[in-house]
Design an enzyme around this catalytic site. Structure first.
Site, PDB file in Angstrom:
ATOM      1  N   HIS A   1       2.213   7.986  -6.881  1.00  0.00           N
ATOM      2  CA  HIS A   1       1.733   9.040  -7.603  1.00  0.00           C
ATOM      3  C   HIS A   1       2.760  10.106  -8.009  1.00  0.00           C
ATOM      4  CE1 HIS A   1      -1.420  12.548  -7.152  1.00  0.00           C
ATOM      5  NE2 HIS A   1      -1.003  12.349  -8.411  1.00  0.00           N
TER       6      HIS A   1
ATOM      7  N   PRO B   1       4.270   9.195 -15.408  1.00  0.00           N
ATOM      8  CA  PRO B   1       3.989   7.826 -15.717  1.00  0.00           C
ATOM      9  C   PRO B   1       5.411   6.897 -15.747  1.00  0.00           C
ATOM     10  CG  PRO B   1       2.757   9.247 -17.161  1.00  0.00           C
ATOM     11  CD  PRO B   1       3.736  10.223 -16.227  1.00  0.00           C
ATOM     12  N   ASN B   2       6.446   7.477 -16.314  1.00  0.00           N
ATOM     13  CA  ASN B   2       7.603   6.554 -16.511  1.00  0.00           C
ATOM     14  C   ASN B   2       7.956   5.947 -14.801  1.00  0.00           C
ATOM     15  OD1 ASN B   2       9.846   5.307 -18.022  1.00  0.00           O
ATOM     16  ND2 ASN B   2      11.058   6.783 -16.602  1.00  0.00           N
TER      17      ASN B   2
ATOM     18  N   LYS C   1       0.633   3.564  -2.516  1.00  0.00           N
ATOM     19  CA  LYS C   1      -0.255   4.696  -3.500  1.00  0.00           C
ATOM     20  C   LYS C   1       0.604   5.524  -4.462  1.00  0.00           C
ATOM     21  CE  LYS C   1      -3.345   5.137   0.592  1.00  0.00           C
ATOM     22  NZ  LYS C   1      -2.685   4.477   1.524  1.00  0.00           N
TER      23      LYS C   1
ATOM     24  N   GLY D   1      -7.148  -3.479  10.420  1.00  0.00           N
ATOM     25  CA  GLY D   1      -5.843  -3.323  11.337  1.00  0.00           C
ATOM     26  C   GLY D   1      -5.957  -3.459  12.834  1.00  0.00           C
TER      27      GLY D   1
ATOM     28  N   GLN E   1     -11.644   5.856  12.864  1.00  0.00           N
ATOM     29  CA  GLN E   1     -12.531   5.679  11.376  1.00  0.00           C
ATOM     30  C   GLN E   1     -13.878   6.175  11.869  1.00  0.00           C
ATOM     31  OE1 GLN E   1     -11.158   4.833   8.870  1.00  0.00           O
ATOM     32  NE2 GLN E   1      -9.841   3.079   8.825  1.00  0.00           N
TER      33      GLN E   1
ATOM     34  N   THR F   1      -9.901   9.252   1.940  1.00  0.00           N
ATOM     35  CA  THR F   1     -11.156   9.249   2.758  1.00  0.00           C
ATOM     36  C   THR F   1     -11.037  10.125   3.864  1.00  0.00           C
ATOM     37  OG1 THR F   1     -10.284   7.257   3.891  1.00  0.00           O
ATOM     38  CG2 THR F   1     -11.981   6.790   2.362  1.00  0.00           C
TER      39      THR F   1
ATOM     40  N   ASP G   1       1.070  -1.186   0.092  1.00  0.00           N
ATOM     41  CA  ASP G   1      -0.021  -0.016  -0.055  1.00  0.00           C
ATOM     42  C   ASP G   1       0.858   1.167   0.101  1.00  0.00           C
ATOM     43  OD1 ASP G   1      -2.108   1.880   0.348  1.00  0.00           O
ATOM     44  OD2 ASP G   1      -2.466   1.428   2.462  1.00  0.00           O
TER      45      ASP G   1
HETATM   46  O1  C5P Z   1      -6.569  -0.164  12.115  1.00  0.00           O
HETATM   47  P1  C5P Z   1      -7.643   0.157  10.939  1.00  0.00           P
HETATM   48  O2  C5P Z   1      -8.408  -0.972  10.622  1.00  0.00           O
HETATM   49  O3  C5P Z   1      -8.246   1.345  10.934  1.00  0.00           O
HETATM   50  O4  C5P Z   1      -6.570   0.232   9.908  1.00  0.00           O
HETATM   51  C1  C5P Z   1      -6.899   0.595   8.312  1.00  0.00           C
HETATM   52  C2  C5P Z   1      -5.882   0.565   7.511  1.00  0.00           C
HETATM   53  O5  C5P Z   1      -6.442   0.868   6.071  1.00  0.00           O
HETATM   54  C3  C5P Z   1      -4.730   1.519   7.804  1.00  0.00           C
HETATM   55  O6  C5P Z   1      -3.641   0.664   7.508  1.00  0.00           O
HETATM   56  C4  C5P Z   1      -4.942   2.791   7.115  1.00  0.00           C
HETATM   57  O7  C5P Z   1      -3.770   3.434   6.859  1.00  0.00           O
HETATM   58  C5  C5P Z   1      -5.667   2.135   5.807  1.00  0.00           C
HETATM   59  N1  C5P Z   1      -6.495   3.130   5.244  1.00  0.00           N
HETATM   60  C6  C5P Z   1      -7.772   3.630   5.893  1.00  0.00           C
HETATM   61  N2  C5P Z   1      -8.348   4.270   5.099  1.00  0.00           N
HETATM   62  C7  C5P Z   1      -8.220   4.736   3.834  1.00  0.00           C
HETATM   63  C8  C5P Z   1      -6.996   3.918   3.302  1.00  0.00           C
HETATM   64  C9  C5P Z   1      -6.419   3.234   3.733  1.00  0.00           C
HETATM   65  O8  C5P Z   1      -7.902   3.402   6.812  1.00  0.00           O
HETATM   66  N3  C5P Z   1      -9.000   5.515   3.242  1.00  0.00           N
END
Ligand code: C5P
Length: 245
Positions: free
Chosen positions: A69, A72-73, A67, A220, A200, A129, A65
């Protein structure tokens, strides 16, 4: 349409841990009950590609993970290296644009075929997010709603040859309507009812996420902080099984 995957293989455990020792111990502890682990910026920046190789050597799969960005090369060459490492999933930012995503998908395909490796899934992150409608308008000067932008970027990703997208639970239903066929949706922000939300905000349970159309879920802290981590994973897989589409 979700793709056909065994419930145990739909769950990805995020290795958000400080040391390689802890990460490898967790993989060892859980490898009988879950098949894939996510390596993110923290572990990768501290321990480099070697930690990915050491995890894969334990017989499990890795979602890298990082990401990507960039131009392109640069993204194409990084993607080729991710494939050579043997990861099963890696991701790029859809905001890198059509050419960048095409370069990532093309490099992944070519490198895998050349090396005789299985082609990994290449996923696009649409809008992080952590962004909301206000940040989209105020900071990025994007005037359409976040949901419309996410839907637009997912369609762009599909046209560019991406395998799927990373999406928040709230976006799954909407995305299933805007993308075609077996486009993969992988979603974090998932919380079993017995776990706290941590930071979250808008969560779904594993069963809700998969029945709404997520192919993979990333979890996680609910597992990392559980007193019995194997039992926590088994409970989550059981919940996915019950709600299988
Ligand atoms: O501990 P938790 O379940 O919240 O972990 C979620 C994982 O997903 C973390 O590694 C976090 O960085 C990742 N993640 C996220 N939301 C996103 C993209 C990635 O929680 N939009």
């Amino acid at each position: 349409m979700t793709i056909s995957i065994a419930p145990k293989d739909r769950l990805i455990i995020a290795l958000d841990l400080e040391s390689d020792r802890e990460a490898l111990a967790l993989v060892e502890e859980l490898r009988g009950v879950v098949g894939m682990f996510k390596v993110g910026h923290q572990l990768f920046t501290a321990y480099g590609p070697d930690i990915v190789r050491r995890i894969i050597e334990k017989g499990v799969r890795v979602f890298l993970d990082l990401k990507y960005h960039d131009i392109p090369n640069t993204v194409a060459t990084a993607s080729a290296e991710a494939v050579k490492l043997g990861v099963s999933i890696f991701n790029v930012h859809a905001l890198g644009g059509m050419d960048m995503m095409k370069a990532a998908a093309g490099a992944a395909r070519e490198t895998a075929d050349k090396q005789g490796l299985q082609r990994p899934l290449v996923l696009a992150v649409t809008i992080l997010t952590s962004m909301d409608d206000l940040a989209l308008r105020r900071d990025l000067k994007i005037n359409r709603s976040l949901r419309r932008e996410v839907s637009h970027l997912a369609k762009l990703a599909q046209r560019a040859g991406m395998s799927g997208v990373v999406a928040s639970p709230q976006e799954i239903k909407m995305l299933r309507k805007s993308v075609r066929g077996s486009f993969v949706i992988l979603t974090p922000g998932v919380r079993p009812t017995w776990a706290g939300k941590d930071d979250q905000k808008r969560v779904m349970t594993p069963g809700e996420a998969t029945s709404c159309g997520a192919d993979y879920i990333v979890i996680g802290r609910p597992v990392l902080k559980a007193a019995d981590r194997q039992a926590a994973v088994e409970k989550i897989v059981g919940e996915i099984e019950q709600h299988a589409c």
